[in-house]
Design a protein around this motif. Structure first.
Motif, PDB file in Angstrom:
ATOM      1  N   VAL A 192     -52.366  29.169 -27.259  1.00  8.87           N
ATOM      2  CA  VAL A 192     -50.983  29.069 -26.780  1.00  8.87           C
ATOM      3  C   VAL A 192     -50.932  28.485 -25.374  1.00  8.87           C
ATOM      4  O   VAL A 192     -50.106  27.614 -25.076  1.00  8.87           O
ATOM      5  CB  VAL A 192     -50.320  30.460 -26.824  1.00  8.87           C
ATOM      6  N   VAL A 193     -51.818  28.942 -24.504  1.00 11.36           N
ATOM      7  CA  VAL A 193     -51.827  28.431 -23.127  1.00 11.36           C
ATOM      8  C   VAL A 193     -52.164  26.941 -23.102  1.00 11.36           C
ATOM      9  O   VAL A 193     -51.540  26.160 -22.376  1.00 11.36           O
ATOM     10  CB  VAL A 193     -52.829  29.238 -22.268  1.00 11.36           C
ATOM     11  N   SER A 194     -53.142  26.528 -23.911  1.00 10.41           N
ATOM     12  CA  SER A 194     -53.559  25.124 -23.885  1.00 10.41           C
ATOM     13  C   SER A 194     -52.490  24.183 -24.422  1.00 10.41           C
ATOM     14  O   SER A 194     -52.355  23.055 -23.929  1.00 10.41           O
ATOM     15  CB  SER A 194     -54.853  24.943 -24.693  1.00 10.41           C
ATOM     16  N   THR A 195     -51.700  24.629 -25.423  1.00  7.92           N
ATOM     17  CA  THR A 195     -50.692  23.740 -26.013  1.00  7.92           C
ATOM     18  C   THR A 195     -49.332  23.843 -25.344  1.00  7.92           C
ATOM     19  O   THR A 195     -48.522  22.915 -25.454  1.00  7.92           O
ATOM     20  CB  THR A 195     -50.526  24.037 -27.516  1.00  7.92           C
ATOM     21  N   ASP A 196     -49.070  24.973 -24.662  1.00  8.16           N
ATOM     22  CA  ASP A 196     -47.743  25.163 -24.060  1.00  8.16           C
ATOM     23  C   ASP A 196     -47.749  25.051 -22.543  1.00  8.16           C
ATOM     24  O   ASP A 196     -46.715  24.753 -21.950  1.00  8.16           O
ATOM     25  CB  ASP A 196     -47.197  26.536 -24.468  1.00  8.16           C
ATOM     26  N   VAL A 197     -48.879  25.324 -21.911  1.00  8.01           N
ATOM     27  CA  VAL A 197     -48.961  25.235 -20.452  1.00  8.01           C
ATOM     28  C   VAL A 197     -49.678  23.949 -20.037  1.00  8.01           C
ATOM     29  O   VAL A 197     -49.248  23.251 -19.119  1.00  8.01           O
ATOM     30  CB  VAL A 197     -49.679  26.466 -19.870  1.00  8.01           C
ATOM     31  N   PHE A 198     -50.780  23.621 -20.742  1.00 13.32           N
ATOM     32  CA  PHE A 198     -51.515  22.393 -20.460  1.00 13.32           C
ATOM     33  C   PHE A 198     -51.129  21.314 -21.481  1.00 13.32           C
ATOM     34  O   PHE A 198     -50.159  21.468 -22.209  1.00 13.32           O
ATOM     35  CB  PHE A 198     -53.024  22.656 -20.482  1.00 13.32           C
ATOM     36  N   LYS A 199     -51.919  20.243 -21.552  1.00 15.70           N
ATOM     37  CA  LYS A 199     -51.573  19.098 -22.402  1.00 15.70           C
ATOM     38  C   LYS A 199     -52.140  19.184 -23.815  1.00 15.70           C
ATOM     39  O   LYS A 199     -51.878  18.320 -24.631  1.00 15.70           O
ATOM     40  CB  LYS A 199     -52.052  17.805 -21.736  1.00 15.70           C
ATOM     41  N   GLY A 200     -52.950  20.176 -24.099  1.00 16.05           N
ATOM     42  CA  GLY A 200     -53.393  20.386 -25.462  1.00 16.05           C
ATOM     43  C   GLY A 200     -54.683  19.700 -25.855  1.00 16.05           C
ATOM     44  O   GLY A 200     -55.037  19.680 -27.026  1.00 16.05           O
ATOM     45  N   ARG A 201     -55.418  19.156 -24.901  1.00 15.62           N
ATOM     46  CA  ARG A 201     -56.695  18.541 -25.238  1.00 15.62           C
ATOM     47  C   ARG A 201     -57.783  19.606 -25.349  1.00 15.62           C
ATOM     48  O   ARG A 201     -57.585  20.743 -24.976  1.00 15.62           O
ATOM     49  CB  ARG A 201     -57.061  17.510 -24.165  1.00 15.62           C
ATOM     50  N   VAL A 202     -58.949  19.202 -25.877  1.00 11.62           N
ATOM     51  CA  VAL A 202     -60.039  20.167 -26.049  1.00 11.62           C
ATOM     52  C   VAL A 202     -60.446  20.774 -24.703  1.00 11.62           C
ATOM     53  O   VAL A 202     -60.666  21.971 -24.588  1.00 11.62           O
ATOM     54  CB  VAL A 202     -61.247  19.493 -26.739  1.00 11.62           C
ATOM     55  N   ARG A 203     -60.530  19.949 -23.676  1.00 16.03           N
ATOM     56  CA  ARG A 203     -60.912  20.497 -22.368  1.00 16.03           C
ATOM     57  C   ARG A 203     -59.836  21.437 -21.824  1.00 16.03           C
ATOM     58  O   ARG A 203     -60.151  22.376 -21.081  1.00 16.03           O
ATOM     59  CB  ARG A 203     -61.204  19.380 -21.375  1.00 16.03           C
TER      60      ARG A 203
END
Length: 593
Positions: free
Chosen positions: A422-433
């Protein structure tokens, strides 16, 4: 405390097996589909074992036996509620949720209601629930290791965090699926084998433990001179004249005291108490002292009954709002497989919960000193050696300890994946890194909180997480799936009111714990008020904000409820990364299964 080589070996083997399985599975993970939903190829039986593995947390492995030891028949509502929640999930949520094509819970909410603002609100609650659930897992790991090994409390919490974060960083959901399925069967073995062995010893030993038989209406008694070291401040209920020798914290001399029947004694951390043989066991204030009351449910009157109903409501509806549970249903190939997975989970959980219940009942006869210290969550760890002294008890303790460590690892893995996704797709840009950076951040925060906060009963801590999930996401899921009149302002208002009330109750309960336990039962189990309030606010605000209903509501509802063979189910793109990466992998002409 001496080093138990059997226990150390068991913990090391489980940690090594967890790392090996995660590392092996992570070789096939390279896209966002792998990291978030294991490319939606997990079949129902393996997914059910994986869900059971992550769901059977510290509260299940240690806490259920501890709560049965302390509360008796009333404590049985915990395993019943933990299992029954999947019935509601199967009937109302599982298949439509999978057909939505979402990757995370906020993604489903945006797909249904079309509001980015609501999605951000849901993201905040997912993070809070995930961290609130992670903290007792890490605290339980510290408690378990310090109970059987001479190590400080922080070692367990840090060790679990490092192992889990390593697997999640390597492969996300793809890496932990096989790990969690293995850990369910290992946890079942780690409780079933000791339960059968200890029950055989109990039956051949005359159907009674050293502290007295459970059929006796009196309180348990110390059968030998017993020394108890208090590790946290406790308030003890005294139901009989109790002679005791006390050594205060930092003192070298002892003093003799006589605790009067009906009194409440405040005992500080570090105090050493010595009770002569035959003394009735004083218990912490929230435990049931006499076996007669312990065997009879609802023996404390109306407040106890209302608290039980509140607990049932929280557990029954809270399961469908737990992010680490819901995210696993996104990994099924279709809605039919998701529903079949929920049925298998019901069977697996029902089988498992038989054993901690039996061990909790036996603990009252063999380790009653835990009722004095309040550390009843250690019951299943101390019971084998108490029933079977010697090498046999040490081996059984090692098996149980290895299973407990597997419980901490599996649940923490699921929570870390769901919250990091959730944090990677909603707070960041959603890449693997971005997923990996989110994993590091989400791992550090609960570890720090686990070390800073004082340990509480694991089942009670997790129960508050269930109440928060039931008061925020359960109304949105049930109404969003089955009522086309739901609007995004109504959903947001319900989440804020329900979640705000639970957070307020948690704050009151925490302050009360440090200032004399003055808060009423509602602060401990608020779901009886917060869940109906959340549903009512959601419906009323939706009726008053019809303009907030999404324009494509009919198409979305058709996709949620149409049979799978009709082909209406579509996957949603995730944060731009998923679509691009999928095309890249497709260009190579093959997919690893």
């Amino acid at each position: 405390m001496q080093l138990n080589a059997w226990v150390l070996t068991g913990v090391v083997l489980v940690a090594a097996m967890t790392f090996y399985l995660g590392h092996r599975s992570s070789r096939f993970a390279s896209s966002t589909h792998d990291f978030l939903v294991a490319r939606r190829t997990v079949r129902s039986r393996r997914n059910a074992a994986a869900i059971s593995g992550e769901y059977l947390s510290a509260a299940s492995f240690l806490g259920v036996a501890g709560i049965v030891l302390k509360e008796g028949a009333d404590g049985l509502w915990y395993p019943i509620g933990f299992t029954a929640g999947y019935l509601a999930l199967m009937l109302f949520v599982a298949a439509p949720l999978r057909r939505s094509g979402a990757y995370t819970l906020p993604d489903f909410i945006e797909a249904r209601l079309g509001s980015v603002t609501l999605r951000r609100c849901a993201t905040a609650f997912v993070i809070v629930i995930g961290i609130l659930y992670l903290v007792p897992q890490l605290q339980g790991a510290g408690l378990a290791l310090t109970t059987v090994l001479p190590v400080p409390l922080w070692v367990g919490a840090v060790g679990v965090t490092v192992i889990v974060a390593g697997n999640v960083l390597a492969g996300g959901m793809r890496a932990i699926t096989v790990v969690q399925a293995f850990q369910y069967w290992f946890k079942l073995f780690a409780l079933a084998v000791p339960a059968f062995v200890l029950c055989a010893v109990f039956v051949t030993g005359g159907h009674g433990g050293p502290a007295g038989a459970l059929g006796s209406s009196a309180a348990p008694k110390f059968t030998a001179d017993t020394t108890v070291t208090i590790k946290t401040d406790v308030n003890l209920r005294v139901d009989a004249l109790t002679p005791v020798t006390v050594r205060d914290p930092g003192a070298t001399a002892e003093r003799t005291a006589g605790w009067v029947k009906g009194s409440t004694e405040h005992v500080l951390k570090g105090t050493v108490l010595r009770f002569p043989a035959g003394t009735p066991v004083p218990v912490v204030t929230d435990a049931v002292p006499a076996n007669g009351e312990w065997l009879r449910p609802g023996s404390s009157g109306l407040p106890d009954l209302l608290q039980t109903y509140s607990l049932i409501l929280a557990l029954f509806l809270g399961t469908m709002g737990l992010p680490h549970v819901l995210v696993r249903f996104y990994t099924n190939p279709d809605g039919k497989a998701a529903r079949r997975t929920a049925v298998h989970v019901l069977l697996l959980l029902g089988l498992f919960y038989v054993f901690p219940t039996v061990l909790g009942a036996m603990s009252r006869m063999y380790v009653p000193e835990l009722l004095v210290t309040g550390q009843t969550d250690a019951a299943v760890l101390l019971l084998p050696h108490a029933v079977l002294p010697g090498v046999g008890g040490e081996i059984l303790t090692a098996v149980v300890m290895a299973g407990a460590f597997a419980a901490f690892l599996s649940t923490s893995s699921g929570l870390l994946v769901s919250v990091a996704g959730v944090v990677s797709t909603d707070v960041f840009k959603g890449r693997v890194r971005d997923f990996r950076w989110a994993t590091v951040i989400v791992g550090i925060v609960p570890a720090a909180l686990a070390l800073a906060m004082r340990p509480t009963d694991l089942s009670l801590s997790v129960g508050m997480s269930f109440a928060l999930a039931a008061s925020t996401f359960a109304p949105v899921l049930v109404l969003g799936i089955w009522w086309r009149g739901l609007t995004w302002p109504g959903a947001m208002a319900g989440m804020i009111v329900g979640g705000g009330l639970v957070v307020a109750a948690l704050a009151v309960h925490t302050v009360s714990g440090y200032t004399g336990n003055w808060a009423p039962w509602l602060a401990d189990q608020p779901a009886l008020v917060t869940v109906p309030a959340a549903f009512a606010v959601t419906v009323l605000v939706s009726l008053g904000t019809r303009a907030g209903r999404p324009a494509d509501v009919n198409a979305v509802m058709l996709r949620l409820h149409a049979p799978d063979p009709l082909g209406f189910m579509r996957d949603r793109a995730v944060a731009r990364f998923g679509q691009v990466d999928s095309r890249h992998r497709s260009g190579r002409g093959r997919h690893r299964k």
